[in-house]
Motif scaffolding. Structure first.
Motif, PDB file in Angstrom:
ATOM      1  N   ASN A 150       0.913  -1.158  -0.019  1.00 58.50           N
ATOM      2  CA  ASN A 150       0.078   0.128   0.046  1.00 58.50           C
ATOM      3  C   ASN A 150       0.904   1.166   0.046  1.00 58.50           C
ATOM      4  O   ASN A 150       1.727   1.375   1.016  1.00 58.50           O
ATOM      5  CB  ASN A 150      -0.905  -0.010   1.144  1.00 58.50           C
ATOM      6  CG  ASN A 150      -2.019   1.070   1.302  1.00 58.50           C
ATOM      7  OD1 ASN A 150      -2.594   1.224  -0.022  1.00 58.50           O
ATOM      8  ND2 ASN A 150      -2.093   1.827   2.270  1.00 58.50           N
ATOM      9  N   PHE A 151       0.841   2.097  -1.022  1.00 58.75           N
ATOM     10  CA  PHE A 151       1.595   3.295  -0.942  1.00 58.75           C
ATOM     11  C   PHE A 151       1.124   4.044  -0.275  1.00 58.75           C
ATOM     12  O   PHE A 151      -0.178   4.510  -0.305  1.00 58.75           O
ATOM     13  CB  PHE A 151       1.693   3.542  -2.758  1.00 58.75           C
ATOM     14  CG  PHE A 151       2.489   2.684  -3.444  1.00 58.75           C
ATOM     15  CD1 PHE A 151       4.004   2.555  -3.360  1.00 58.75           C
ATOM     16  CD2 PHE A 151       1.943   1.636  -4.069  1.00 58.75           C
ATOM     17  CE1 PHE A 151       4.698   1.942  -4.034  1.00 58.75           C
ATOM     18  CE2 PHE A 151       2.734   0.610  -4.702  1.00 58.75           C
ATOM     19  CZ  PHE A 151       4.000   0.701  -4.856  1.00 58.75           C
ATOM     20  N   ASN A 152       1.814   5.289   0.367  1.00 60.44           N
ATOM     21  CA  ASN A 152       1.438   6.260   0.942  1.00 60.44           C
ATOM     22  C   ASN A 152       2.718   7.409   1.244  1.00 60.44           C
ATOM     23  O   ASN A 152       3.940   6.768   0.750  1.00 60.44           O
ATOM     24  CB  ASN A 152       0.985   6.061   2.282  1.00 60.44           C
ATOM     25  CG  ASN A 152       1.707   5.410   3.312  1.00 60.44           C
ATOM     26  OD1 ASN A 152       2.875   5.932   3.512  1.00 60.44           O
ATOM     27  ND2 ASN A 152       1.301   4.230   3.682  1.00 60.44           N
ATOM     28  N   LYS A 153       2.493   8.463   1.662  1.00 58.41           N
ATOM     29  CA  LYS A 153       3.715   9.407   1.742  1.00 58.41           C
ATOM     30  C   LYS A 153       4.991   8.789   2.449  1.00 58.41           C
ATOM     31  O   LYS A 153       6.215   9.364   2.393  1.00 58.41           O
ATOM     32  CB  LYS A 153       3.344  10.595   2.389  1.00 58.41           C
ATOM     33  CG  LYS A 153       2.208  11.470   1.293  1.00 58.41           C
ATOM     34  CD  LYS A 153       1.719  12.834   1.987  1.00 58.41           C
ATOM     35  CE  LYS A 153       0.739  13.335   1.128  1.00 58.41           C
ATOM     36  NZ  LYS A 153       0.080  14.555   1.752  1.00 58.41           N
ATOM     37  N   ASP A 154       4.748   7.793   3.392  1.00 63.51           N
ATOM     38  CA  ASP A 154       5.907   7.459   4.325  1.00 63.51           C
ATOM     39  C   ASP A 154       6.375   5.966   3.934  1.00 63.51           C
ATOM     40  O   ASP A 154       6.960   5.484   4.482  1.00 63.51           O
ATOM     41  CB  ASP A 154       5.278   7.411   5.552  1.00 63.51           C
ATOM     42  CG  ASP A 154       4.766   8.910   6.085  1.00 63.51           C
ATOM     43  OD1 ASP A 154       5.648   9.845   5.862  1.00 63.51           O
ATOM     44  OD2 ASP A 154       3.856   9.189   7.068  1.00 63.51           O
ATOM     45  N   SER A 155       5.811   5.586   2.605  1.00 60.13           N
ATOM     46  CA  SER A 155       6.363   4.284   2.229  1.00 60.13           C
ATOM     47  C   SER A 155       7.994   4.118   1.892  1.00 60.13           C
ATOM     48  O   SER A 155       8.158   4.912   1.454  1.00 60.13           O
ATOM     49  CB  SER A 155       5.554   3.903   0.923  1.00 60.13           C
ATOM     50  OG  SER A 155       4.165   3.763   1.229  1.00 60.13           O
ATOM     51  N   ASP A 156       8.283   3.015   2.462  1.00 63.43           N
ATOM     52  CA  ASP A 156       9.593   2.488   2.054  1.00 63.43           C
ATOM     53  C   ASP A 156       9.609   1.889   0.765  1.00 63.43           C
ATOM     54  O   ASP A 156       8.954   0.695   0.774  1.00 63.43           O
ATOM     55  CB  ASP A 156      10.193   1.770   3.427  1.00 63.43           C
ATOM     56  CG  ASP A 156      11.412   1.323   2.832  1.00 63.43           C
ATOM     57  OD1 ASP A 156      12.309   1.628   1.786  1.00 63.43           O
ATOM     58  OD2 ASP A 156      12.232   0.505   3.728  1.00 63.43           O
ATOM     59  N   ILE A 157      10.018   2.391  -0.218  1.00 61.79           N
ATOM     60  CA  ILE A 157       9.974   1.599  -1.684  1.00 61.79           C
ATOM     61  C   ILE A 157      11.439   1.125  -1.994  1.00 61.79           C
ATOM     62  O   ILE A 157      11.871   0.658  -3.210  1.00 61.79           O
ATOM     63  CB  ILE A 157       9.370   2.618  -2.704  1.00 61.79           C
ATOM     64  CG1 ILE A 157      10.541   3.737  -2.891  1.00 61.79           C
ATOM     65  CG2 ILE A 157       8.181   2.815  -2.316  1.00 61.79           C
ATOM     66  CD1 ILE A 157      10.044   4.628  -4.194  1.00 61.79           C
ATOM     67  N   SER A 158      12.229   0.969  -0.911  1.00 62.29           N
ATOM     68  CA  SER A 158      13.633   0.384  -1.281  1.00 62.29           C
ATOM     69  C   SER A 158      13.690  -0.955  -1.519  1.00 62.29           C
ATOM     70  O   SER A 158      14.560  -1.449  -2.406  1.00 62.29           O
ATOM     71  CB  SER A 158      14.662   0.790  -0.136  1.00 62.29           C
ATOM     72  OG  SER A 158      14.025   0.152   1.125  1.00 62.29           O
ATOM     73  N   ALA A 159      12.429  -1.666  -1.449  1.00 58.63           N
ATOM     74  CA  ALA A 159      12.546  -3.067  -1.868  1.00 58.63           C
ATOM     75  C   ALA A 159      12.094  -3.194  -3.349  1.00 58.63           C
ATOM     76  O   ALA A 159      12.057  -4.580  -3.793  1.00 58.63           O
ATOM     77  CB  ALA A 159      11.707  -3.901  -0.879  1.00 58.63           C
ATOM     78  N   TRP A 160      11.645  -2.566  -4.015  1.00 56.77           N
ATOM     79  CA  TRP A 160      11.408  -2.194  -5.351  1.00 56.77           C
ATOM     80  C   TRP A 160      12.430  -2.282  -6.156  1.00 56.77           C
ATOM     81  O   TRP A 160      13.250  -1.295  -6.012  1.00 56.77           O
ATOM     82  CB  TRP A 160      10.145  -1.118  -5.602  1.00 56.77           C
ATOM     83  CG  TRP A 160       8.912  -1.425  -4.904  1.00 56.77           C
ATOM     84  CD1 TRP A 160       8.458  -1.077  -3.773  1.00 56.77           C
ATOM     85  CD2 TRP A 160       7.813  -1.863  -5.509  1.00 56.77           C
ATOM     86  NE1 TRP A 160       7.079  -1.676  -3.670  1.00 56.77           N
ATOM     87  CE2 TRP A 160       6.593  -2.166  -4.529  1.00 56.77           C
ATOM     88  CE3 TRP A 160       7.415  -2.368  -6.988  1.00 56.77           C
ATOM     89  CZ2 TRP A 160       5.548  -2.517  -4.795  1.00 56.77           C
ATOM     90  CZ3 TRP A 160       6.056  -3.004  -7.344  1.00 56.77           C
ATOM     91  CH2 TRP A 160       5.079  -2.882  -6.457  1.00 56.77           C
ATOM     92  N   ASN A 161      12.410  -2.902  -7.237  1.00 56.85           N
ATOM     93  CA  ASN A 161      13.595  -2.951  -8.072  1.00 56.85           C
ATOM     94  C   ASN A 161      13.425  -2.935  -9.607  1.00 56.85           C
ATOM     95  O   ASN A 161      12.535  -3.738  -9.920  1.00 56.85           O
ATOM     96  CB  ASN A 161      14.514  -4.278  -7.933  1.00 56.85           C
ATOM     97  CG  ASN A 161      14.976  -4.387  -6.409  1.00 56.85           C
ATOM     98  OD1 ASN A 161      15.785  -3.711  -6.128  1.00 56.85           O
ATOM     99  ND2 ASN A 161      14.726  -5.424  -5.674  1.00 56.85           N
TER     100      ASN A 161
END
Length: 166
Positions: free
Chosen positions: A10-21
């Motif tokens: 679930n994306f939001n302003k505080d999401s950690d997207i570092s696991a997306w490649n």
């Protein structure tokens, strides 16, 4: 009895997207280039430029996660806003699988909710359909969004959420 959906991301302003490649055709000599970032509004933004030059033609963004129990009748629900282009949803059942299970979806330029039954997802490896059954596993380990429409084009896809629906 319907269960509430299981959130994959679930994306939001505080999401950690570092696991997306990001994986572009550069892995095989192509020159497509894409990016994945979090917008100020809290969406995952997958965007870039795809070209078939240098034997290329795809851009993708992958998210790997701990094993999630599924049934082939389950659906993946993605809330998104695309740019009118066709994308692919891909899943892998096991981390070591070389092939994906894929299903194309069209975007309209408006906010949409896309639902794809796992059982509708066809096995594919490097763009070739495999002679094995559609998705029939009891788990998934990754989701990928890919664009590969056989032409030069800019693209943009905003993702709000990805969920598993029983």
């Amino acid at each position: 009895m319907n269960q509430s959906p299981t959130t994959i991301f679930n994306f939001n302003k505080d999401s950690d997207i570092s696991a997306w490649n990001i994986v572009d055709d550069r892995v095989m000599g192509g020159i497509s280039l894409s990016y994945f970032e979090l917008t100020e509004d809290g969406y995952g933004k997958f965007h870039g430029y795809v070209t078939t030059e240098s034997n290329g033609g795809f851009s993708s963004v992958d998210y790997n996660f701990d094993k999630l129990q599924v049934s082939p009748s389950d659906k993946i629900r993605i809330k998104l806003k695309g740019d009118g282009k066709t994308f692919q949803l891909r899943v892998k059942a096991f981390a070591g699988d070389r092939h994906n299970y894929i299903k194309e979806f069209d975007t309209t330029g408006e906010r949409q909710t896309i639902e794809i039954a796992l059982s509708e997802m066809q096995p594919s490896w490097r763009g070739a359909k495999l002679r094995i059954p559609n998705f029939d596993k009891d788990q998934i380990r990754s989701v990928t969004v890919l664009i590969a429409n056989g032409k030069k084009q800019n693209f943009e896809l905003l993702i709000d959420s990805i969920k598993l629906v029983k």
